[in-house]
Design a protein around this motif. Structure first.
Motif, short mmCIF file in Angstrom:
data_model
loop_
_atom_site.label_atom_id
_atom_site.label_comp_id
_atom_site.label_asym_id
_atom_site.label_seq_id
_atom_site.Cartn_x
_atom_site.Cartn_y
_atom_site.Cartn_z
N ILE A 289 34.46 17.34 30.82
CA ILE A 289 35.37 16.68 31.77
C ILE A 289 35.54 15.20 31.42
N TYR A 290 34.48 14.58 30.89
CA TYR A 290 34.54 13.16 30.54
C TYR A 290 35.59 12.94 29.44
N GLU A 291 36.55 12.06 29.74
CA GLU A 291 37.65 11.71 28.82
C GLU A 291 38.56 12.89 28.48
N ALA A 292 38.60 13.93 29.31
CA ALA A 292 39.41 15.12 29.03
C ALA A 292 40.88 14.87 29.36
N SER A 293 41.74 15.47 28.57
CA SER A 293 43.17 15.46 28.83
C SER A 293 43.48 16.52 29.88
N PRO A 294 44.67 16.48 30.49
CA PRO A 294 45.03 17.55 31.42
C PRO A 294 44.95 18.94 30.79
N GLY A 295 45.38 19.09 29.56
CA GLY A 295 45.31 20.39 28.88
C GLY A 295 43.88 20.87 28.72
N GLU A 296 42.98 19.96 28.38
CA GLU A 296 41.56 20.32 28.24
C GLU A 296 40.97 20.71 29.60
N LEU A 297 41.41 20.05 30.67
CA LEU A 297 40.93 20.38 32.01
C LEU A 297 41.45 21.75 32.45
N ILE A 298 42.69 22.07 32.12
CA ILE A 298 43.23 23.40 32.42
C ILE A 298 42.42 24.46 31.68
N ALA A 299 42.13 24.22 30.41
CA ALA A 299 41.34 25.18 29.62
C ALA A 299 39.96 25.39 30.26
N LEU A 300 39.36 24.32 30.75
CA LEU A 300 38.06 24.43 31.42
C LEU A 300 38.19 25.24 32.71
N LEU A 301 39.21 24.96 33.51
CA LEU A 301 39.42 25.70 34.75
C LEU A 301 39.73 27.17 34.48
N ASN A 302 40.39 27.46 33.36
CA ASN A 302 40.67 28.86 33.00
C ASN A 302 39.39 29.66 32.78
N GLU A 303 38.27 29.00 32.54
CA GLU A 303 36.98 29.66 32.33
C GLU A 303 36.24 29.95 33.65
N THR A 304 36.78 29.47 34.76
CA THR A 304 36.12 29.62 36.06
C THR A 304 36.03 31.09 36.44
N PRO A 305 34.88 31.53 36.91
CA PRO A 305 34.74 32.93 37.34
C PRO A 305 35.64 33.21 38.54
N ASP A 306 36.22 34.40 38.59
CA ASP A 306 37.15 34.73 39.66
C ASP A 306 36.50 34.90 41.02
N ASP A 307 35.16 34.93 41.09
CA ASP A 307 34.54 34.99 42.41
C ASP A 307 34.54 33.62 43.10
#
Length: 172
Positions: free
Chosen positions: A85-103
């Motif tokens: 998250i540190y120094e992440a671009s919006p695209g990198e943050l979206i990629a990180l959120l895409n890894e979030t478990p669906d529960d």
């Protein structure tokens, strides 16, 4: 939990940091930042977003912001400290959120500008009430947060799919 249920994302910028002689990653909160983080935590509780998961940058100022804000919550959600998250671009943050478990239905991401503001702008396809005008007018000062909602799985999160539900920033 069904992926058909709406999901919410709280994009939360760290509170005001101090400028001691340390690396940027190690900068702590200023006194005003500590006060604003507590107010932001109370505001999050007041608007009724029951956070399931917190994704927090590993920077000292974000960890301190979250520690103070979450103290206001009736229940502490699971927290993951994520260096990406540190120094992440919006695209990198979206990629990180895409890894979030669906529960996880409601997620808070505690991070930094310009990534947090850029992500709020990119995800928001529409806004309720005057939330979009307020966010554009104020920008994303320290301790501000935006609440967005979208339908589908976390893997389906992409630009323009969310609705900006609320925006808050501390009084300057």
């Amino acid at each position: 939990m069904s992926v058909a249920e709406p999901r919410r994302i709280v994009l939360f910028r760290h509170a005001k940091a101090d400028w001691p002689q340390v690396t940027d990653h190690e900068r702590p909160l200023a006194e005003r930042g500590r006060m604003d983080a507590a107010v932001a935590g109370r505001r999050l509780v007041d608007i009724g977003v029951p956070i399931d998961l917190a994704l927090c940058s590993t920077a000292v100022r974000t960890r301190e912001t979250w520690k103070i804000a979450v103290h206001e919550f009736p229940q502490r959600p699971k927290t993951v400290y994520e260096e990406r998250i540190y120094e992440a671009s919006p695209g990198e943050l979206i990629a990180l959120l895409n890894e979030t478990p669906d529960d996880a239905r409601d997620v808070v991401l505690i991070g930094h500008n310009p990534g947090i503001q850029g992500l709020a702008d990119i995800l928001s396809g529409q806004a309720e009430g005057d939330a979009g005008e307020r966010m554009r007018g104020r920008g994303f000062p320290a301790a501000a947060f935006a609440v967005l909602s979208f339908d589908g799985s976390w893997k389906s999160l992409e630009p323009g799919v969310a609705t900006l539900l609320d925006y808050w920033a501390p009084a300057e």
